[in-house]
Scaffold this motif. Structure first.
Motif, mmCIF file in Angstrom:
data_model
loop_
_atom_site.group_PDB
_atom_site.id
_atom_site.type_symbol
_atom_site.label_atom_id
_atom_site.label_comp_id
_atom_site.label_asym_id
_atom_site.label_seq_id
_atom_site.Cartn_x
_atom_site.Cartn_y
_atom_site.Cartn_z
ATOM 1 N N PHE A 1 0.736 -1.103 -0.004
ATOM 2 C CA PHE A 1 -0.059 -0.051 -0.073
ATOM 3 C C PHE A 1 0.769 1.287 0.056
ATOM 4 N N ASN A 2 2.106 1.080 -0.122
ATOM 5 C CA ASN A 2 3.091 2.235 -0.095
ATOM 6 C C ASN A 2 3.010 3.416 1.027
ATOM 7 N N VAL A 3 2.970 2.657 2.218
ATOM 8 C CA VAL A 3 2.760 3.411 3.275
ATOM 9 C C VAL A 3 3.706 2.749 4.501
ATOM 10 N N THR A 4 3.826 3.624 5.721
ATOM 11 C CA THR A 4 4.849 3.215 6.533
ATOM 12 C C THR A 4 4.233 1.911 7.445
ATOM 13 N N GLU A 5 5.238 1.553 8.006
ATOM 14 C CA GLU A 5 4.682 0.171 8.949
ATOM 15 C C GLU A 5 3.891 0.905 9.967
ATOM 16 N N VAL A 6 4.472 1.879 10.592
ATOM 17 C CA VAL A 6 3.424 2.431 11.535
ATOM 18 C C VAL A 6 2.084 2.730 11.218
ATOM 19 N N THR A 7 1.780 3.244 9.888
ATOM 20 C CA THR A 7 0.560 3.347 9.507
ATOM 21 C C THR A 7 -0.258 2.130 9.593
ATOM 22 N N ILE A 8 0.428 1.051 8.944
ATOM 23 C CA ILE A 8 -0.249 -0.400 8.829
ATOM 24 C C ILE A 8 -0.436 -0.830 10.292
ATOM 25 N N ARG A 9 0.369 -0.618 11.412
ATOM 26 C CA ARG A 9 0.054 -1.206 12.483
ATOM 27 C C ARG A 9 -1.100 -0.513 13.024
ATOM 28 N N ARG A 10 -1.333 0.894 12.857
ATOM 29 C CA ARG A 10 -2.307 1.437 13.223
ATOM 30 C C ARG A 10 -3.872 0.919 12.597
ATOM 31 N N ASP A 11 -3.722 0.723 11.362
ATOM 32 C CA ASP A 11 -4.957 -0.016 10.772
ATOM 33 C C ASP A 11 -5.105 -1.388 11.163
ATOM 34 N N LEU A 12 -4.268 -2.144 11.536
ATOM 35 C CA LEU A 12 -4.404 -3.232 12.174
ATOM 36 C C LEU A 12 -4.958 -3.152 13.578
ATOM 37 N N GLN A 13 -4.447 -2.475 14.521
ATOM 38 C CA GLN A 13 -4.831 -2.078 15.642
ATOM 39 C C GLN A 13 -6.468 -1.659 15.751
ATOM 40 N N LYS A 14 -6.906 -0.876 14.851
ATOM 41 C CA LYS A 14 -8.099 -0.392 14.626
ATOM 42 C C LYS A 14 -9.112 -1.627 14.299
ATOM 43 N N LEU A 15 -8.760 -2.456 13.279
ATOM 44 C CA LEU A 15 -9.484 -3.429 12.645
ATOM 45 C C LEU A 15 -9.540 -4.492 13.815
ATOM 46 N N GLU A 16 -8.911 -4.852 14.534
ATOM 47 C CA GLU A 16 -8.629 -5.650 15.930
ATOM 48 C C GLU A 16 -9.706 -5.098 16.942
ATOM 49 N N SER A 17 -9.846 -3.673 17.288
ATOM 50 C CA SER A 17 -10.632 -3.121 18.087
ATOM 51 C C SER A 17 -12.100 -3.531 17.583
ATOM 52 N N GLU A 18 -12.287 -3.517 16.243
ATOM 53 C CA GLU A 18 -13.644 -3.599 15.697
ATOM 54 C C GLU A 18 -13.921 -5.395 15.657
ATOM 55 N N SER A 19 -12.960 -6.203 16.160
ATOM 56 C CA SER A 19 -13.260 -7.717 16.229
ATOM 57 C C SER A 19 -13.106 -8.134 14.704
ATOM 58 N N LEU A 20 -12.434 -7.543 13.609
ATOM 59 C CA LEU A 20 -12.503 -7.952 12.508
ATOM 60 C C LEU A 20 -11.356 -8.931 12.165
ATOM 61 N N LEU A 21 -10.102 -8.786 13.106
ATOM 62 C CA LEU A 21 -9.065 -9.809 12.664
ATOM 63 C C LEU A 21 -8.194 -9.491 14.067
ATOM 64 N N LEU A 22 -7.132 -10.575 14.174
ATOM 65 C CA LEU A 22 -6.593 -10.747 15.453
ATOM 66 C C LEU A 22 -5.041 -10.442 15.157
ATOM 67 N N ARG A 23 -4.724 -9.347 15.760
ATOM 68 C CA ARG A 23 -3.102 -8.933 15.500
ATOM 69 C C ARG A 23 -2.082 -10.153 15.911
ATOM 70 N N THR A 24 -0.921 -10.129 15.310
ATOM 71 C CA THR A 24 0.003 -10.980 15.874
ATOM 72 C C THR A 24 1.254 -10.194 15.896
ATOM 73 N N HIS A 25 2.339 -10.710 16.386
ATOM 74 C CA HIS A 25 3.616 -10.235 16.198
ATOM 75 C C HIS A 25 4.068 -10.037 14.722
ATOM 76 N N GLY A 26 4.329 -8.781 14.345
ATOM 77 C CA GLY A 26 4.691 -8.646 12.962
ATOM 78 C C GLY A 26 3.562 -8.476 12.047
ATOM 79 N N GLY A 27 2.351 -8.755 12.386
ATOM 80 C CA GLY A 27 1.243 -8.878 11.180
ATOM 81 C C GLY A 27 -0.123 -9.208 11.676
ATOM 82 N N ALA A 28 -0.951 -9.889 11.123
ATOM 83 C CA ALA A 28 -2.275 -10.035 11.655
ATOM 84 C C ALA A 28 -2.759 -11.561 11.036
ATOM 85 N N MET A 29 -3.892 -12.208 11.515
ATOM 86 C CA MET A 29 -4.568 -13.325 10.997
ATOM 87 C C MET A 29 -5.936 -13.237 11.166
ATOM 88 N N SER A 30 -6.683 -13.947 10.332
ATOM 89 C CA SER A 30 -8.081 -13.809 10.415
ATOM 90 C C SER A 30 -8.512 -14.271 11.740
#
Length: 565
Positions: free
Chosen positions: A29-58
């Motif tokens: 997506f051509n954005v920083t890793e910080v931006t992606i971590r924020r996206d994943l944090q938001k999606l996890e807070s909405e119970s849409l995925l599960l964050r893992t060390h270094g990424g995410a899983m369904s």
């Protein structure tokens, strides 16, 4: 692409692939890793995925929990695990994996079930220091004393240090205990509150280096007389604390814990476990009380670095730890840490890496810290430390406004003779009492948000000066847009600062590399030196080097330090 569109695409990828990594998403997506971590944090807070060390899983693949088998494919195969006091889901999973696969598991600093303990006798270290302080106070006729204990309450090892220190002092001395969480910023805040409440505090004790440094900085910033306070700590994590110990001032004693020996002993213990040699339930590492008079009997300074004397080794460890273990090949040791920016973990990782390299062991560092905001501040403090070391005595320096330049001031030595020009009120406040700095504050209009002076007054002042170096705080650094800032008035002042200096030094943590802020300050080609942290990517460093920019990495701890032989 709008954030909501990127989040939707991320979620689609997770559902399609099952697992994704932050690095891959950042590149896609051509954005920083910080931006992606924020996206994943938001999606996890909405119970849409599960964050893992270094990424995410369904959620479907994880079934709501991360288990050992789930994380196996994301963590490199390891033959031994050394883990520091990390209490999060990923750390727990790694511990369980080590137990499940019956590989050596060593717990550094804290006793952990099913793990071999590696660390000092914390209570004894605290007791010895407390006894020393009590004797010091008696010899200096301090009949009434109030002690500030900057501790960390949620870990047994730091609690033991504080308890031992208290018992060594004796019940007749009043102790005020506060929780600094072993982090500089937190310790500084709570120490400031405690010192305002009890200005009669005349002893400061820190359970690690950062706690002590923060407590002393708070004491100094409040304008208290440092001649009436005694400062001591347990730690000895690296150069910063020993540099302070040999300088005249309130810091008089440190119980050193020798990370260079702890790291060596940890790797040696792993090799013994691999060869089924008998080991006791704990490996007790050395500690020794050091003062300005005794420091050089154990450490020596080599090119401004404090190094353990080889002849001191036999007095610190038993003979079994001075013998070389068997060479080992095709084995991997992973060291799991909490804060990569802590000098303790940097020193420990370097020692482990060096010993592993000697023995032909592949060594890796995993940082499982999840609090990005706190980590970024620690990174900026490390950058500030490196920047302070970049100043030569007698130079005229321009310092920009920002947290990184404010952190720089904490590492200015008392014998630094320089002229400092700044528009930062925070920098001005920190350096106002420095005995040998000629401090000049620009004029201008006060910017509340930046806590700095901007506008015409600042410009007129800077037009009339010529400095050896300017330290600019970057809001963004990219090859296409150069150095940028989020605020127009700040950018304009920075442009004038650059015109008024012979050498341009940019301070930028890795979260702003590859980022464009809204206002351009200058082209990258104008920059002489960039000081950043170990989060810089290899391609970013190469781009800067090709442009002729010197890149200084503050507090670097490599993930891989040795190659298999």
């Amino acid at each position: 692409m709008l954030p909501i569109e990127r989040e939707r695409n991320i979620l689609n990828l997770v559902q399609e692939l099952g697992t994704v990594t932050v690095r891959d998403l950042s590149a896609r997506f051509n954005v920083t890793e910080v931006t992606i971590r924020r996206d994943l944090q938001k999606l996890e807070s909405e119970s849409l995925l599960l964050r893992t060390h270094g990424g995410a899983m369904s959620l479907e693949s994880g079934e709501g929990n991360v288990t050992g088998s789930d994380i196996d494919h994301r963590v490199p195969d390891i033959d031994a695990l050394i883990i520091s006091p990390v209490n999060n889901r990923a750390a727990h999973t790694l511990r369980e994996k080590a137990i499940r696969h019956q590989i050596p598991l060593i717990s550094e600093s804290v006793i952990t079930e099913n793990a071999l303990y590696l660390g000092p006798r914390n209570y004894d270290a605290g007791y010895e220091l407390g006894t020393w302080v009590r004797q010091y106070l008696l010899e200096h006729n301090e009949n009434t004393s109030v002690v500030l204990d900057i501790t960390q309450r949620d870990l047994p090892n730091t609690a033991e240090r504080s308890q031992g220190f208290s018992d060594g002092l004796g019940q007749e001395i009043e102790i005020i205990s506060i929780d600094g969480q072993a982090l500089y910023d937190q310790a500084y805040r709570v120490a400031t509150d405690a010192l305002l409440f009890r200005p009669d505090i005349n002893v400061i004790f820190g359970i690690n280096d950062d706690s002590l440094l923060a407590g002393l900085q708070a004491y100094t910033d409040l304008g208290y007389n440092t001649e009436r306070v005694l400062a001591v700590n347990i730690g000895g994590e690296g150069n910063t604390i020993f540099d302070m110990l040999v300088q005249p001032g309130p810091f008089k004693a440190c119980v050193a814990l020798f990370p260079e020996l702890v790291g060596r002993m940890g790797i040696d213990a792993v090799t013994r476990l691999w060869t089924d040699q008998p080991m006791d339930g704990a490996i007790h590492t050395p500690h020794r009380l050091l003062t300005p008079q005794t420091l050089t009997s154990v450490y020596q300074q080599v090119q401004k670095q404090w190094q353990l004397r080889q002849e001191a080794l036999s007095s610190l460890v038993t003979p079994e730890w001075t013998q070389p273990p068997s060479m080992t090949t095709d084995r991997c040791v992973s060291f799991v840490i909490h804060y990569r920016t802590h000098e303790w973990y940097q020193s420990l990782a370097r020692a482990m890496a060096a010993r592993a390299a000697e023995l032909g062991i592949d060594f890796r560092v995993q940082d499982l810290h999840e609090d990005l905001a706190a980590e970024v501040q620690n990174l900026r403090r490390l950058i500030g430390k490196a920047a302070a070391a970049y100043i030569n005595p007698g130079e005229t320096i321009i310092m920009d406004a920002g947290s990184t330049t404010t952190y720089m001031t904490q590492f200015f030595k008392s014998d630094l003779h320089s002229t400092i020009l700044t528009n930062s009120l925070a920098v001005q406040a920190k350096l106002a009492r420095h005995p040998h700095i000629n401090l000049l504050l620009t004029g201008g209009e006060y910017d509340v948000k930046a806590d700095a002076l901007v506008g015409r007054g600042a410009h007129l002042f800077l037009q009339e000066v010529r400095a050896d170096k300017v330290f600019i705080v970057a809001g963004g650094v990219s090859q296409s847009f150069g150095i940028s800032s989020a605020d127009l008035r700040e950018a304009e002042v920075r442009q004038q600062m650059i015109q008024s200096a012979k050498e341009i030094v940019v301070l930028a943590d890795h979260t702003v590399l590859g980022v464009d802020a809204s206002i351009k300050v200058c082209e990258l080609a104008k920059v002489n030196t960039l000081i950043t942290d170990s989060g810089i990517r290899a391609d970013q460093r190469l781009t800067l080097l090709r442009l002729g920019i010197e890149v200084i990495v503050a507090g670097e701890v490599d993930d891989t330090h040795s190659k298999r032989r």
